[in-house]
Design a protein around this motif. Structure first.
Motif, PDB file in Angstrom:
ATOM      1  N   PRO A   5       0.641  -1.052   0.125  1.00  0.00           N
ATOM      2  CA  PRO A   5      -0.110  -0.531  -0.198  1.00  0.00           C
ATOM      3  C   PRO A   5       0.723   1.325  -0.440  1.00  0.00           C
ATOM      4  CG  PRO A   5       0.192  -0.923   2.276  1.00  0.00           C
ATOM      5  CD  PRO A   5       1.144  -1.807   1.166  1.00  0.00           C
ATOM      6  N   GLN A   6       0.834   2.614  -0.691  1.00  0.00           N
ATOM      7  CA  GLN A   6       1.058   3.732  -0.888  1.00  0.00           C
ATOM      8  C   GLN A   6       0.197   4.537  -0.016  1.00  0.00           C
ATOM      9  OE1 GLN A   6       3.830   4.715  -3.448  1.00  0.00           O
ATOM     10  NE2 GLN A   6       3.309   1.475  -3.199  1.00  0.00           N
ATOM     11  N   GLN A   8      -1.519   7.571   0.929  1.00  0.00           N
ATOM     12  CA  GLN A   8      -1.647   8.129   0.466  1.00  0.00           C
ATOM     13  C   GLN A   8      -3.422   8.777   0.934  1.00  0.00           C
ATOM     14  OE1 GLN A   8      -0.308   8.656  -3.715  1.00  0.00           O
ATOM     15  NE2 GLN A   8      -2.006   8.862  -3.944  1.00  0.00           N
ATOM     16  N   SER A   9      -3.995   9.361   0.841  1.00  0.00           N
ATOM     17  CA  SER A   9      -5.656   9.479   0.960  1.00  0.00           C
ATOM     18  C   SER A   9      -6.343   8.525  -0.046  1.00  0.00           C
ATOM     19  CB  SER A   9      -5.375  10.758   0.358  1.00  0.00           C
ATOM     20  OG  SER A   9      -5.517  12.067  -0.222  1.00  0.00           O
ATOM     21  N   LYS A  10      -7.133   8.715  -0.430  1.00  0.00           N
ATOM     22  CA  LYS A  10      -7.815   8.302  -0.816  1.00  0.00           C
ATOM     23  C   LYS A  10      -8.269   8.823  -2.289  1.00  0.00           C
ATOM     24  CE  LYS A  10     -10.498   4.523   1.959  1.00  0.00           C
ATOM     25  NZ  LYS A  10     -10.603   3.607   1.051  1.00  0.00           N
ATOM     26  N   TYR A  16      -6.703   7.802  -9.933  1.00  0.00           N
ATOM     27  CA  TYR A  16      -6.295   6.425  -9.831  1.00  0.00           C
ATOM     28  C   TYR A  16      -5.311   6.433 -11.539  1.00  0.00           C
ATOM     29  CZ  TYR A  16      -4.857   1.566 -11.174  1.00  0.00           C
ATOM     30  OH  TYR A  16      -4.451   0.816 -12.001  1.00  0.00           O
ATOM     31  N   HIS A  27       0.360   0.417 -10.141  1.00  0.00           N
ATOM     32  CA  HIS A  27      -0.484  -0.022  -8.577  1.00  0.00           C
ATOM     33  C   HIS A  27      -1.247  -0.310  -8.604  1.00  0.00           C
ATOM     34  CE1 HIS A  27       2.109   3.298  -9.143  1.00  0.00           C
ATOM     35  NE2 HIS A  27       2.448   3.530  -7.405  1.00  0.00           N
ATOM     36  N   TYR A  30      -7.909  -0.397  -5.282  1.00  0.00           N
ATOM     37  CA  TYR A  30      -8.862  -1.314  -4.630  1.00  0.00           C
ATOM     38  C   TYR A  30      -9.471  -0.383  -3.800  1.00  0.00           C
ATOM     39  CZ  TYR A  30     -11.298  -5.075  -1.413  1.00  0.00           C
ATOM     40  OH  TYR A  30     -12.130  -5.825  -0.645  1.00  0.00           O
ATOM     41  N   ASN A  31     -10.627  -0.317  -4.189  1.00  0.00           N
ATOM     42  CA  ASN A  31     -11.868   1.037  -2.921  1.00  0.00           C
ATOM     43  C   ASN A  31     -11.042   1.877  -2.900  1.00  0.00           C
ATOM     44  OD1 ASN A  31     -13.498  -1.182  -3.585  1.00  0.00           O
ATOM     45  ND2 ASN A  31     -13.044  -2.412  -1.685  1.00  0.00           N
ATOM     46  N   GLU A  33      -7.840   3.033  -2.824  1.00  0.00           N
ATOM     47  CA  GLU A  33      -6.575   2.641  -2.500  1.00  0.00           C
ATOM     48  C   GLU A  33      -5.434   2.635  -3.565  1.00  0.00           C
ATOM     49  OE1 GLU A  33      -5.496   1.316   1.314  1.00  0.00           O
ATOM     50  OE2 GLU A  33      -7.990   1.134   1.835  1.00  0.00           O
ATOM     51  N   PHE A  35      -2.263   0.336  -4.072  1.00  0.00           N
ATOM     52  CA  PHE A  35      -0.545  -0.772  -3.891  1.00  0.00           C
ATOM     53  C   PHE A  35      -0.095  -1.059  -5.096  1.00  0.00           C
ATOM     54  CE2 PHE A  35      -5.253  -1.223  -2.031  1.00  0.00           C
ATOM     55  CZ  PHE A  35      -4.440  -1.993  -0.886  1.00  0.00           C
TER      56      PHE A  35
END
Length: 189
Positions: A5-6, A8-10, A16, A27, A30-31, A33, A35
């Motif tokens: 995971p990175q 940072q905020s969503k 993305y 990357h 996922y919802n 976020e 990765f």
């Protein structure tokens, strides 16, 4: 590949996709976020190369495309993954460079991704209507698992654990000898 995971905020799906176009690292999403996908070990890469070589050889005269781990798959607007291998046939569809209609997805298991590959990703992939077969491959021992969707939307399970066995992918009419899948792989068990 390993996912980390990175911090940072969503993000929105649109953010993305823009971020991913500019990024030098892949990357998964996922919802909200992201990765980062880190590099794989040599045996992981050997298994992936072997699979792709066998599949391409058997599908050379078909309307199927075999994609390596650089091909992103869109599950829905909130989930984008990079499977180790995906296969799509006939009318291959993309949305913003994301594959929409994989038939077969293959994941080579690592310690850090196995649980998610088995559970979360498999659950998510099952929502893709074109998706027919899921293959999980150990990189530490001769062990391959195949899940096949039936017409009634139930799934059959079959495991392969012997170099003399042949993995049958019925949806794309391919037969893959385990001895070729694991060619030159340094198994621990």
């Amino acid at each position: 590949m390993n996912a980390h995971p990175q911090m940072q905020s969503k993000m929105t799906p649109e953010e993305y996709l823009l971020f991913e176009k500019e990024s030098e690292t892949k990357h998964e999403f996922y919802n909200g976020e992201i990765f980062a996908m880190t590099g794989a070990k040599p045996d992981h890469n050997r298994i992936q190369s072997n699979f792709i070589w066998i599949l391409k050889r058997q599908l050379v005269n078909s309307y199927c495309d075999v994609f390596p781990s650089d091909q992103r798959v869109k599950v829905n607007d909130q989930k984008y993954y990079y499977p180790d291998i995906s296969v799509s046939c006939d009318d291959v569809k993309f949305d913003d460079s994301s594959l929409l209609n994989p038939i077969v997805i293959i994941e080579i298991l690592s310690d850090s991704t196995e649980l998610f590959d088995r559970n979360g990703k498999f659950r998510d992939y099952r929502s893709i209507l074109s998706f027919k077969e899921y293959v999980l491959v150990s990189q530490y021992e001769c062990f391959v698992e195949r899940f096949r969707r039936n017409n009634d939307n139930t799934w059959n399970y079959r495991e392969y654990n012997n170099f003399g066995q042949i993995l049958k992918l019925e949806s794309i009419k391919c037969e893959l000898p385990l001895s070729e899948i694991y060619h030159r792989v340094n198994l621990l068990i």
